[in-house]
Design a protein around this motif. Sequence first.
Motif, PDB file in Angstrom:
ATOM      1  N   HIS A  12       0.984  -1.148   0.119  1.00 13.93           N
ATOM      2  CA  HIS A  12      -0.067   0.004   0.147  1.00 13.93           C
ATOM      3  C   HIS A  12       0.853   1.174   0.088  1.00 13.93           C
ATOM      4  CE1 HIS A  12      -3.853  -2.193   0.809  1.00 13.93           C
ATOM      5  NE2 HIS A  12      -3.072  -2.983   1.603  1.00 13.93           N
ATOM      6  N   GLY A  13       0.481   2.186  -0.762  1.00 10.94           N
ATOM      7  CA  GLY A  13       1.271   3.498  -0.753  1.00 10.94           C
ATOM      8  C   GLY A  13       2.555   3.275  -1.488  1.00 10.94           C
ATOM      9  N   SER A  14       2.687   2.888  -2.721  1.00 13.55           N
ATOM     10  CA  SER A  14       3.995   2.752  -3.234  1.00 13.55           C
ATOM     11  C   SER A  14       4.411   4.181  -3.912  1.00 13.55           C
ATOM     12  CB  SER A  14       3.866   1.817  -4.214  1.00 13.55           C
ATOM     13  OG  SER A  14       3.040   2.156  -5.466  1.00 13.55           O
ATOM     14  N   SER A  15       3.792   5.167  -3.710  1.00  7.25           N
ATOM     15  CA  SER A  15       3.903   6.489  -4.411  1.00  7.25           C
ATOM     16  C   SER A  15       5.389   6.757  -3.899  1.00  7.25           C
ATOM     17  CB  SER A  15       3.067   7.728  -4.210  1.00  7.25           C
ATOM     18  OG  SER A  15       1.746   7.412  -4.619  1.00  7.25           O
ATOM     19  N   GLY A  16       6.252   7.427  -4.796  1.00 10.90           N
ATOM     20  CA  GLY A  16       7.479   7.704  -4.488  1.00 10.90           C
ATOM     21  C   GLY A  16       8.500   6.764  -4.233  1.00 10.90           C
ATOM     22  N   VAL A  17       8.213   5.331  -4.302  1.00  4.85           N
ATOM     23  CA  VAL A  17       8.992   4.324  -4.282  1.00  4.85           C
ATOM     24  C   VAL A  17       9.698   4.204  -5.539  1.00  4.85           C
ATOM     25  CG1 VAL A  17       9.284   1.985  -3.839  1.00  4.85           C
ATOM     26  CG2 VAL A  17       7.612   3.198  -2.402  1.00  4.85           C
ATOM     27  N   SER A  18      10.937   3.936  -5.681  1.00 11.20           N
ATOM     28  CA  SER A  18      11.529   4.014  -7.030  1.00 11.20           C
ATOM     29  C   SER A  18      11.268   2.642  -7.781  1.00 11.20           C
ATOM     30  CB  SER A  18      13.266   3.875  -6.816  1.00 11.20           C
ATOM     31  OG  SER A  18      13.687   2.730  -6.287  1.00 11.20           O
ATOM     32  N   ASP A  19      11.419   2.647  -9.073  1.00  6.03           N
ATOM     33  CA  ASP A  19      11.253   1.223  -9.804  1.00  6.03           C
ATOM     34  C   ASP A  19      12.152   0.369  -9.333  1.00  6.03           C
ATOM     35  OD1 ASP A  19       9.426   2.993 -11.412  1.00  6.03           O
ATOM     36  OD2 ASP A  19      10.477   2.943 -13.245  1.00  6.03           O
ATOM     37  N   ASN A  34      -2.814   8.873 -10.386  1.00  2.50           N
ATOM     38  CA  ASN A  34      -3.782  10.085 -10.468  1.00  2.50           C
ATOM     39  C   ASN A  34      -2.854  11.478 -10.893  1.00  2.50           C
ATOM     40  OD1 ASN A  34      -5.967   8.882  -9.628  1.00  2.50           O
ATOM     41  ND2 ASN A  34      -5.621   9.180  -7.437  1.00  2.50           N
ATOM     42  N   ASN A  35      -1.614  11.248 -10.451  1.00  7.37           N
ATOM     43  CA  ASN A  35      -0.662  12.543 -10.498  1.00  7.37           C
ATOM     44  C   ASN A  35      -0.295  12.373 -12.026  1.00  7.37           C
ATOM     45  OD1 ASN A  35       1.149  14.382 -10.027  1.00  7.37           O
ATOM     46  ND2 ASN A  35       2.850  12.822 -10.121  1.00  7.37           N
ATOM     47  N   ALA A  36       0.018  11.478 -12.612  1.00  6.16           N
ATOM     48  CA  ALA A  36       0.411  11.490 -14.224  1.00  6.16           C
ATOM     49  C   ALA A  36      -1.101  12.081 -15.102  1.00  6.16           C
ATOM     50  CB  ALA A  36       0.521   9.866 -14.570  1.00  6.16           C
ATOM     51  N   PHE A  37      -1.963  11.607 -14.572  1.00  8.85           N
ATOM     52  CA  PHE A  37      -3.520  12.051 -15.124  1.00  8.85           C
ATOM     53  C   PHE A  37      -3.506  13.479 -15.095  1.00  8.85           C
ATOM     54  CE2 PHE A  37      -7.833  13.138 -15.424  1.00  8.85           C
ATOM     55  CZ  PHE A  37      -8.330  12.314 -16.354  1.00  8.85           C
ATOM     56  N   THR A  38      -3.500  13.946 -13.753  1.00  9.51           N
ATOM     57  CA  THR A  38      -3.394  15.363 -13.761  1.00  9.51           C
ATOM     58  C   THR A  38      -2.550  16.294 -14.267  1.00  9.51           C
ATOM     59  OG1 THR A  38      -4.691  14.789 -11.439  1.00  9.51           O
ATOM     60  CG2 THR A  38      -3.897  16.947 -11.485  1.00  9.51           C
ATOM     61  N   ALA A  48      -1.871   9.335 -20.811  1.00  8.49           N
ATOM     62  CA  ALA A  48      -0.877   9.582 -19.805  1.00  8.49           C
ATOM     63  C   ALA A  48      -0.710   8.087 -18.929  1.00  8.49           C
ATOM     64  CB  ALA A  48      -0.722  11.009 -19.228  1.00  8.49           C
ATOM     65  N   VAL A  49      -1.806   7.947 -18.537  1.00  7.01           N
ATOM     66  CA  VAL A  49      -2.028   6.821 -17.374  1.00  7.01           C
ATOM     67  C   VAL A  49      -1.934   5.540 -18.351  1.00  7.01           C
ATOM     68  CG1 VAL A  49      -3.753   5.299 -16.156  1.00  7.01           C
ATOM     69  CG2 VAL A  49      -3.766   7.987 -15.883  1.00  7.01           C
ATOM     70  N   THR A  50      -2.223   5.446 -19.348  1.00  7.68           N
ATOM     71  CA  THR A  50      -2.014   4.382 -20.179  1.00  7.68           C
ATOM     72  C   THR A  50      -0.368   4.027 -20.593  1.00  7.68           C
ATOM     73  OG1 THR A  50      -4.090   4.359 -21.522  1.00  7.68           O
ATOM     74  CG2 THR A  50      -2.398   3.118 -22.576  1.00  7.68           C
ATOM     75  N   ALA A  51       0.179   5.063 -20.786  1.00  9.79           N
ATOM     76  CA  ALA A  51       1.745   5.086 -21.055  1.00  9.79           C
ATOM     77  C   ALA A  51       2.592   4.705 -19.686  1.00  9.79           C
ATOM     78  CB  ALA A  51       2.090   6.540 -21.532  1.00  9.79           C
ATOM     79  N   GLU A  52       1.833   5.295 -18.597  1.00  6.08           N
ATOM     80  CA  GLU A  52       2.742   4.985 -17.200  1.00  6.08           C
ATOM     81  C   GLU A  52       2.317   3.604 -16.832  1.00  6.08           C
ATOM     82  OE1 GLU A  52       5.012   5.534 -13.911  1.00  6.08           O
ATOM     83  OE2 GLU A  52       4.994   6.454 -16.254  1.00  6.08           O
ATOM     84  N   VAL A  53       1.138   2.975 -17.116  1.00  4.35           N
ATOM     85  CA  VAL A  53       0.758   1.648 -16.680  1.00  4.35           C
ATOM     86  C   VAL A  53       1.626   0.723 -17.630  1.00  4.35           C
ATOM     87  CG1 VAL A  53      -1.058  -0.008 -16.761  1.00  4.35           C
ATOM     88  CG2 VAL A  53      -1.645   2.035 -15.716  1.00  4.35           C
ATOM     89  N   THR A  54       1.619   0.885 -18.709  1.00  4.78           N
ATOM     90  CA  THR A  54       2.658   0.259 -19.996  1.00  4.78           C
ATOM     91  C   THR A  54       4.021   0.140 -19.336  1.00  4.78           C
ATOM     92  OG1 THR A  54       0.913   0.694 -21.524  1.00  4.78           O
ATOM     93  CG2 THR A  54       3.123  -0.200 -21.989  1.00  4.78           C
TER      94      THR A  54
END
Length: 85
Positions: free
Chosen positions: A9-16, A37-41, A67-73
């Motif tokens: 939970h809460g992986s925002s900010g965690v590196s790839d 959400n950040n990518a979309f906004t 943007a969301v599609t690209a980031e999920v991919t």
Amino acid sequence: AVPVPLVLHGSSGVSDADLLEAVRHGMTKINISTHLNNAFTTAVRDYLPAHPTTVDPRKYLGAGRDAVTAEVTRLLGRLSVSQNA
């Protein structure tokens, strides 16, 4: 090792790299909603000033969706253990 699926939970900010390491060690679900959400906004915010006469939400929502599609991919490709083993 535990006999249940593990969720991060809460992986925002965690590196790839750290996310990939978590997957390699058995993490079976990683929540990335805030990241997406950040990518979309960001995409919508970038689109609107560049197209100030746009009033059709399908136009700027499309930019966010793309943007969301690209980031999920990107994330799925990056976090695939079979590709990164």
